[in-house]
Design a protein around this motif. Structure first.
Motif, PDB file in Angstrom:
ATOM      1  N   LYS A 150       6.813   1.267  -8.165  1.00 11.07           N
ATOM      2  CA  LYS A 150       7.542   1.944  -9.479  1.00 11.07           C
ATOM      3  C   LYS A 150       7.756   0.791 -10.474  1.00 11.07           C
ATOM      4  O   LYS A 150       7.569   1.234 -11.852  1.00 11.07           O
ATOM      5  CB  LYS A 150       8.766   2.597  -9.022  1.00 11.07           C
ATOM      6  CG  LYS A 150       8.830   4.185  -8.544  1.00 11.07           C
ATOM      7  CD  LYS A 150       9.931   4.646  -8.235  1.00 11.07           C
ATOM      8  CE  LYS A 150       9.795   5.829  -7.484  1.00 11.07           C
ATOM      9  NZ  LYS A 150      11.038   6.517  -6.964  1.00 11.07           N
ATOM     10  N   LYS A 153       4.319  -0.365 -12.110  1.00 10.50           N
ATOM     11  CA  LYS A 153       3.719   0.698 -13.089  1.00 10.50           C
ATOM     12  C   LYS A 153       4.541   0.690 -14.424  1.00 10.50           C
ATOM     13  O   LYS A 153       4.042   1.174 -15.439  1.00 10.50           O
ATOM     14  CB  LYS A 153       4.059   1.960 -12.400  1.00 10.50           C
ATOM     15  CG  LYS A 153       2.853   2.229 -11.314  1.00 10.50           C
ATOM     16  CD  LYS A 153       2.905   3.724 -10.569  1.00 10.50           C
ATOM     17  CE  LYS A 153       1.897   3.918  -9.638  1.00 10.50           C
ATOM     18  NZ  LYS A 153       2.042   5.097  -8.768  1.00 10.50           N
ATOM     19  N   LYS A 154       5.681   0.421 -14.444  1.00 14.04           N
ATOM     20  CA  LYS A 154       6.356   0.133 -15.766  1.00 14.04           C
ATOM     21  C   LYS A 154       5.489  -1.005 -16.855  1.00 14.04           C
ATOM     22  O   LYS A 154       5.527  -0.707 -18.078  1.00 14.04           O
ATOM     23  CB  LYS A 154       7.811  -0.481 -15.650  1.00 14.04           C
ATOM     24  CG  LYS A 154       8.872   0.647 -14.980  1.00 14.04           C
ATOM     25  CD  LYS A 154      10.021  -0.064 -14.812  1.00 14.04           C
ATOM     26  CE  LYS A 154      10.964   0.773 -14.136  1.00 14.04           C
ATOM     27  NZ  LYS A 154      12.323   0.097 -14.040  1.00 14.04           N
ATOM     28  N   ASN A 156       2.284  -2.012 -15.991  1.00 18.25           N
ATOM     29  CA  ASN A 156       0.806  -1.963 -16.081  1.00 18.25           C
ATOM     30  C   ASN A 156       0.411  -0.561 -15.159  1.00 18.25           C
ATOM     31  O   ASN A 156       0.379  -0.410 -13.983  1.00 18.25           O
ATOM     32  CB  ASN A 156       0.253  -3.090 -15.255  1.00 18.25           C
ATOM     33  CG  ASN A 156      -1.337  -3.221 -15.056  1.00 18.25           C
ATOM     34  OD1 ASN A 156      -1.862  -2.189 -15.329  1.00 18.25           O
ATOM     35  ND2 ASN A 156      -1.781  -4.344 -14.663  1.00 18.25           N
ATOM     36  N   SER A 157       0.250   0.333 -16.014  1.00 10.64           N
ATOM     37  CA  SER A 157      -0.031   1.627 -15.457  1.00 10.64           C
ATOM     38  C   SER A 157      -1.560   1.869 -14.854  1.00 10.64           C
ATOM     39  O   SER A 157      -2.103   2.743 -14.039  1.00 10.64           O
ATOM     40  CB  SER A 157       0.190   2.656 -16.645  1.00 10.64           C
ATOM     41  OG  SER A 157      -0.807   2.652 -17.783  1.00 10.64           O
ATOM     42  N   ASN A 158      -2.324   0.790 -15.167  1.00 11.93           N
ATOM     43  CA  ASN A 158      -3.683   1.027 -14.792  1.00 11.93           C
ATOM     44  C   ASN A 158      -4.142   0.321 -13.463  1.00 11.93           C
ATOM     45  O   ASN A 158      -5.147   0.249 -12.883  1.00 11.93           O
ATOM     46  CB  ASN A 158      -4.818   0.456 -15.943  1.00 11.93           C
ATOM     47  CG  ASN A 158      -4.773   1.345 -17.129  1.00 11.93           C
ATOM     48  OD1 ASN A 158      -4.537   2.555 -17.074  1.00 11.93           O
ATOM     49  ND2 ASN A 158      -4.878   0.415 -18.258  1.00 11.93           N
TER      50      ASN A 158
END
Length: 356
Positions: A150, A153-154, A156-158
């Motif tokens: 989690k 992903k804040k 680097n969503s890729n």
């Protein structure tokens, strides 16, 4: 000769298909005093010149560990971005030079992998550059792993996730349900050790120099630099050119290189390289190599060979005996002309036109 050992461990996708291999350093030395940079250097030299990268990976991508030191020194330049992923070890100091180096390799299409990742504030800039992040299932618990994902992903969503050290089917299913794209661990297979003949650094330097000399446009500055970096090679070159056979009296490496020229430099380099490999081989092997080399060189006087040095062709006809490897695998790692490779691999005559 001692053997060089590299271990490979498969990396699988969600369908349990092998899509890459992580290459790991292994040694028979019980004390194992190698640090991360030394281990990576051993893996790279073994993969490139002794065993063959494609032999290790079957043409798939290779995950290779890199320290910050090696990244900043530009060592990944030796390897193609189409064949390797740069796996950054977890304990590296993240400074501006390191980040700039990572950005440079990203721009050159290298994939960046973060190993054994635990989220820390000082790693955010590195997270933003990562393509794959590996989460150690043996060192973390389920709640901690979810929290790490989690946080990542804040920023680097890729990014894609690799679950490593998977040891049970339950762990695999958990990682699969959480959306991990790649998997690695003893549940699938343990690392497999691949061995190849180890060439000493002295002989390895000769081999790299020979590759440069065989290029269409050799870089003389690089040739001079390579020779100067090896004391034994410098001594050998000066001794050779100052011998009665050549009749020169020179004191500098640059002068020796210019006076000898590419053709004679190739012969000198080939002979000293193969002589070094002959240490634990029968004397007749090196004598046969000399006969083949000079016989092929003699033939060049009667055939048009587009300025190609047939001495190299004759001398390398026994390279598989020296290295105890298939000649096709050896020649794939060299810059030798294509028709030379074909002649040596297929054991057929080259097409040469007679002199008029």
């Amino acid at each position: 000769m001692k053997n060089s050992m590299v271990a490979r461990q498969p990396i699988l996708n969600r369908e349990k298909e092998t899509v890459a291999y992580e290459l790991l350093f292994r040694t028979s030395n019980k004390e194992n005093t190698f640090d991360g940079s030394q281990a990576t250097a051993e893996v790279i030299t073994s993969s490139l010149d002794l065993i063959g990268l494609d032999n290790l990976t079957g043409g798939k991508h290779a995950f290779i560990n890199f320290t910050a030191k090696l990244i900043k020194e530009g060592i990944p330049d030796l390897l193609s971005s189409k064949k390797i992923y740069l796996e950054i070890l977890e304990d590296q100091k993240v400074d501006e030079l390191f980040l700039e180096s990572i950005k440079k390799y990203k721009e050159l299409d290298y994939k960046i992998v973060l190993d054994d990742f635990i989220f820390k504030e000082n790693l955010i800039k590195l997270v933003e550059l990562a393509d794959i992040i590996k989460i150690d299932f043996l060192a973390t618990k389920s709640i901690e792993r979810n929290k790490i994902m989690k946080n990542i992903k804040k920023y680097n969503s890729n990014v894609e996730f690799l679950a490593e050290k998977i040891e049970t089917n339950e762990e695999f299913e958990e990682a699969w349900d959480l959306g991990y794209k790649y998997f690695q661990g003893y549940f699938f297979t343990k690392p497999e050790i691949i061995e190849g003949q180890k060439i000493s650094s002295y002989k390895f330097t000769y081999l790299k120099l020979l590759e440069e000399l065989n290029k269409k446009e050799p870089n003389f500055k690089l040739i001079e630099k390579t020779v100067k970096q090896d004391v034994s090679m410098s001594y050998s070159l000066l001794s050779t050119i100052n011998s009665a056979a050549f009749g020169y009296d020179v004191k500098s490496i640059r002068q020796a290189i210019v006076l000898l020229g590419i053709g004679r430099l190739k012969k000198w380099c080939t002979l000293y390289f193969l002589k070094g490999l002959s240490k634990n081989k029968p004397d007749i092997l090196f004598k046969t190599t000399l006969i083949r080399g000079y016989f092929a060189d003699f033939l060049a006087e009667y055939f048009i060979s587009e300025n190609k040095d047939l001495f190299i062709l004759g001398a390398f006809s026994l390279i598989d005996v020296y290295l105890e490897r298939d000649i096709k695998d050896i020649l794939e790692c060299t810059s030798m002309p294509g028709d030379f490779k074909s002649a040596l691999i297929n054991r057929v005559n080259m097409s040469l036109s007679s002199r008029q």
